[in-house]
Design an enzyme around this catalytic site. Sequence first.
Site, PDB file in Angstrom:
ATOM      1  N   CYS A  62      -1.654  -1.020   8.413  1.00 57.62           N
ATOM      2  CA  CYS A  62      -1.694  -2.472   8.575  1.00 57.62           C
ATOM      3  C   CYS A  62      -0.630  -3.080   7.674  1.00 57.62           C
ATOM      4  O   CYS A  62      -0.372  -2.585   6.581  1.00 57.62           O
ATOM      5  CB  CYS A  62      -3.070  -3.025   8.254  1.00 57.62           C
ATOM      6  SG  CYS A  62      -3.785  -2.395   6.737  1.00 57.62           S
ATOM      7  N   GLU A  82       4.861   4.593   6.189  1.00 59.94           N
ATOM      8  CA  GLU A  82       3.660   4.933   5.423  1.00 59.94           C
ATOM      9  C   GLU A  82       3.187   6.359   5.660  1.00 59.94           C
ATOM     10  O   GLU A  82       2.704   7.012   4.742  1.00 59.94           O
ATOM     11  CB  GLU A  82       2.515   3.971   5.759  1.00 59.94           C
ATOM     12  CG  GLU A  82       2.754   2.563   5.287  1.00 59.94           C
ATOM     13  CD  GLU A  82       1.570   1.644   5.519  1.00 59.94           C
ATOM     14  OE1 GLU A  82       0.453   2.137   5.790  1.00 59.94           O
ATOM     15  OE2 GLU A  82       1.763   0.419   5.417  1.00 59.94           O
ATOM     16  N   GLU A 108      -6.282 -13.043   2.512  1.00 59.16           N
ATOM     17  CA  GLU A 108      -5.654 -12.647   3.777  1.00 59.16           C
ATOM     18  C   GLU A 108      -6.211 -13.576   4.852  1.00 59.16           C
ATOM     19  O   GLU A 108      -7.410 -13.562   5.117  1.00 59.16           O
ATOM     20  CB  GLU A 108      -5.995 -11.195   4.137  1.00 59.16           C
ATOM     21  CG  GLU A 108      -5.285 -10.153   3.320  1.00 59.16           C
ATOM     22  CD  GLU A 108      -3.844  -9.911   3.729  1.00 59.16           C
ATOM     23  OE1 GLU A 108      -3.246 -10.770   4.409  1.00 59.16           O
ATOM     24  OE2 GLU A 108      -3.302  -8.862   3.350  1.00 59.16           O
ATOM     25  N   GLU A 110      -5.198 -13.892   8.465  1.00 65.66           N
ATOM     26  CA  GLU A 110      -4.273 -13.205   9.361  1.00 65.66           C
ATOM     27  C   GLU A 110      -4.566 -13.431  10.835  1.00 65.66           C
ATOM     28  O   GLU A 110      -5.723 -13.493  11.246  1.00 65.66           O
ATOM     29  CB  GLU A 110      -4.301 -11.702   9.076  1.00 65.66           C
ATOM     30  CG  GLU A 110      -3.854 -11.390   7.669  1.00 65.66           C
ATOM     31  CD  GLU A 110      -3.571  -9.931   7.435  1.00 65.66           C
ATOM     32  OE1 GLU A 110      -2.682  -9.655   6.621  1.00 65.66           O
ATOM     33  OE2 GLU A 110      -4.214  -9.064   8.055  1.00 65.66           O
TER      34      GLU A 110
END
Length: 176
Positions: A62, A82, A108, A110
Amino acid sequence: MTIHIPTWVNGTLQPVEKLEAHLRGLRHKAISVFILRDGDVLLQRRAMGKYHTPGLWANTCCTHPQWDEAGVDCAMRRLDEELGVKDVPLRYRDTVEYRADVGGGLIEHEVVDIFVGEMPSGMEPVMNPEEVMEVEWTPLATLAQRVEASPETFTPWLHIYLRKYADIIFESATDA
């Protein structure tokens, strides 16, 4: 390097520095990826150097798209950065919105494009230790129970995804 992410300010989408967006709790774009294989989902444990939620388990990947970066391009880029994962086709599932306190005065808020992919047998992630400290294949059938049993070890957004959006994310997720 300063990263600017697509953030709504007074109703207009603008590039805002990532930390500022989180400190102010501004609504911003994000992506989340769930990689599946044979009924399991790949989870990652966030590196201890992450500026929020270090050491907590999260979905496969993410992040936030950079200004003018498409969601799917961002998802593919971060899977590679990642986890060293390349060439896994991703399917867009939906766009969802959530707001969560992630500690340290950071919020957050989002608007998240959700992607799901199927990793072939024989392919394994290669962790970038600056981003990821551990990975684990977890049976999808028991993921919610595991999160419920040890809620403090999982990120706030994974709790939200499982509670509110699991049907959207995982319904027919392994269909071609």
